[in-house]
Motif scaffolding. Sequence first.
Motif, PDB file in Angstrom:
ATOM      1  N   ARG A 263       0.830  -1.215   0.000  1.00 25.88           N
ATOM      2  CA  ARG A 263       0.000   0.000   0.000  1.00 25.88           C
ATOM      3  C   ARG A 263       0.859   1.257   0.000  1.00 25.88           C
ATOM      4  NH1 ARG A 263      -4.314   2.349  -1.730  1.00 25.88           N
ATOM      5  NH2 ARG A 263      -5.231   3.804  -0.309  1.00 25.88           N
ATOM      6  N   THR A 264       1.922   1.296   0.781  1.00 27.46           N
ATOM      7  CA  THR A 264       2.760   2.501   0.827  1.00 27.46           C
ATOM      8  C   THR A 264       3.509   2.691  -0.483  1.00 27.46           C
ATOM      9  OG1 THR A 264       4.579   1.252   1.828  1.00 27.46           O
ATOM     10  CG2 THR A 264       3.058   2.386   3.314  1.00 27.46           C
ATOM     11  N   HIS A 265       3.882   1.612  -1.119  1.00 25.13           N
ATOM     12  CA  HIS A 265       4.554   1.697  -2.412  1.00 25.13           C
ATOM     13  C   HIS A 265       3.622   2.319  -3.457  1.00 25.13           C
ATOM     14  CE1 HIS A 265       8.264   0.653  -4.271  1.00 25.13           C
ATOM     15  NE2 HIS A 265       7.697  -0.067  -5.250  1.00 25.13           N
TER      16      HIS A 265
ATOM     17  N   ASP B 235       0.986   4.206  -2.792  1.00 21.49           N
ATOM     18  CA  ASP B 235       0.727   5.594  -2.391  1.00 21.49           C
ATOM     19  C   ASP B 235       1.846   6.514  -2.853  1.00 21.49           C
ATOM     20  OD1 ASP B 235      -1.689   5.029  -1.205  1.00 21.49           O
ATOM     21  OD2 ASP B 235      -0.849   4.811   0.822  1.00 21.49           O
ATOM     22  N   ARG B 236       3.103   6.070  -2.696  1.00 25.85           N
ATOM     23  CA  ARG B 236       4.233   6.891  -3.136  1.00 25.85           C
ATOM     24  C   ARG B 236       4.227   7.071  -4.659  1.00 25.85           C
ATOM     25  NH1 ARG B 236       9.080   4.003  -0.642  1.00 25.85           N
ATOM     26  NH2 ARG B 236       7.620   2.774   0.560  1.00 25.85           N
TER      27      ARG B 236
END
Length: 66
Positions: free
Chosen positions: A2-4, A6-7
Amino acid sequence: MRTHLDRAITRLQSRLTDALDDERGDVPGWVLITLMTAGLVVVIWALAGPALADLFQQAISRVSGL
């Protein structure tokens, strides 16, 4: 994961925003085109102006009979 994602979305938004905010365009090119066009108009007018004025005067004299 998810953070990948989002970035990646944040970077894409940043690039799109930067691309949309860049409104400079090709100003020197347009200035050059405008000046060259104005120069051509002046040269053509200087060369053809007297002939066009004479042609106009002949047409008016034929129509009015003066």
